[in-house]
Design an enzyme around this catalytic site. Structure first.
Site, mmCIF file in Angstrom:
data_model
loop_
_atom_site.group_PDB
_atom_site.id
_atom_site.type_symbol
_atom_site.label_atom_id
_atom_site.label_comp_id
_atom_site.label_asym_id
_atom_site.label_seq_id
_atom_site.Cartn_x
_atom_site.Cartn_y
_atom_site.Cartn_z
ATOM 1 N N LYS A 1 0.837 -1.204 0.000
ATOM 2 C CA LYS A 1 0.000 0.000 0.000
ATOM 3 C C LYS A 1 0.868 1.248 0.000
ATOM 4 O O LYS A 1 1.794 1.378 0.802
ATOM 5 C CB LYS A 1 -0.917 0.023 1.232
ATOM 6 N N VAL A 2 0.517 2.157 -0.902
ATOM 7 C CA VAL A 2 1.231 3.423 -1.057
ATOM 8 C C VAL A 2 0.185 4.533 -1.092
ATOM 9 O O VAL A 2 -0.801 4.425 -1.821
ATOM 10 C CB VAL A 2 2.043 3.423 -2.378
#
Length: 362
Positions: free
Chosen positions: A140-141
């Site tokens: 996740k970014v």
């Protein structure tokens, strides 16, 4: 067949917005949800992990052992989290295989203090991806300007990405461009793209929670409608951009669309239905990651039918009315992004304090 199972048949994948070590035994809660509800994935974030490590003794033995090799509570956390993600990925591998790699993913987020650091995000994402070493993991970014740049690069390197904290249409369009550009860069390098999976996590209920008070005097008719209209507008753009020739050329080489994932779908206003944001956003080629209370509520009394195109003709009117009342959705979403990053930083720091406390007492 319960309503959760029916959603998958309608083309919307149900993921679970929760993880904790005690869920992950081969005969534990997660395995049960996969078997009984056809659960298709899991997402995590610093707030979820703060609660998990703070409230559970399931991590204590590992924390005690890890302190022999690691001095930093952050390093210890990521070792704990990587183990969790690996265990969950293994439980979901049959789902990943049965859905031809459409589903079965488990997400782990990079450190929230990297939200505006392109190079740092890329480095940590690659480190976590290699540590987890599971093809059904996702990193996740956050969808900051810097995060989108990092996401595009990571896609070009063949890493599965969940790009998160998307609130505005303007930002979502940049996410689409970043994803497609990353695929194109990889194709130009002569590398395969058929194995890459990505979702764009578009946040819902926080928008109504922020805007409804602004509508208390003159805009009551719009209360509880803006977040859904905003998400429907995003879905329109999804259909448009992933139906164009530019992406179709990539699809011919095996590319998958970056599906919209509805996040923050728990209802915050007790006057609204506890399944409002699930019932209203059911559409093909979407994902809904659901917190436990909302998950249980939808299983009990949710309505599984395609709804995302309902009242689509009213979407522009709702957003124009909001603007005419002097409420800038763009300003609200910018504020929500800042607050979202700050909340995750606070949760991450609290988790570091918890690990430090346990290191002193175990």
């Amino acid at each position: 067949m319960n309503p959760l199972q029916k959603l998958n048949q309608l083309g919307q994948s149900v993921w679970y917005d929760n993880i904790e070590r005690s869920m992950l035994n081969v005969d534990g809660e997660l395995a049960k949800l996969i078997k009984e509800d056809d659960l298709r994935g899991v997402t995590s974030n610093p707030a979820i992990y703060d609660k998990a490590i703070r409230s559970s003794s399931a991590y204590d033995a590992d924390i005690k052992e890890l302190q022999k090799s690691f001095n930093s509570p952050s390093d210890i956390f990521f070792e704990l989290a990587v183990k969790d993600i690996q265990m969950a990925c293994d439980l979901f591998m049959p789902v990943y295989q049965a859905t031809n790699s459409l589903d079965g993913y488990v997400s782990l987020e990079v450190s929230p203090d990297l939200a505006h650091d392109v190079v740092g995000t890329i480095q940590e994402a690659k480190l976590l991806w290699n540590k987890i070493n599971r093809k059904n993991a996702m990193i996740k970014v956050p969808a900051t300007i810097e995060g989108i740049e990092a996401m595009s690069h990571l896609i070009s390197e063949g890493i599965n990405i969940n790009v998160t904290l998307i609130f505005s249409i303007k930002r979502y369009l940049r996410v689409i461009e970043g994803y497609i550009s990353g695929l194109e860069k990889r194709v130009s390098a002569g590398k395969p793209i058929n194995h890459i999976a990505s979702v764009a996590s578009f946040f819902i209920s926080r928008i109504d929670a922020a805007i409804d008070p602004m509508l208390a005097e003159n805009g009551k008719a719009l209360q509880g409608k803006v977040a859904i209209a905003n998400a429907q507008k995003a879905y329109q753009h999804f259909l448009e951009h992933y139906g164009e020739k530019r992406f179709k050329d990539l699809q011919a080489k095996g590319a998958k669309p970056q599906r919209l994932l509805w996040a923050s779908t728990g209802t915050k206003n007790p006057e609204y239905s506890d399944v409002l944001y699930m019932d209203s956003l059911i559409g093909t080629e979407t994902v809904n990651t659901v917190p436990p209370a909302t998950y249980d509520a939808f299983r009990d009394h949710g309505t599984a039918k395609l709804t995302i195109m309902d009242n689509m003709a009213d979407v522009d009117g709702i957003l124009e009315q909001l603007d005419s009342l002097g409420v800038s959705l763009e300003d609200v979403t910018k504020k929500l992004e800042r607050e979202g990053i700050a909340q995750f930083e606070t949760a991450f720091n609290a988790m570091m304090d918890t690990i430090n406390e346990k290191l002193l007492t175990l």
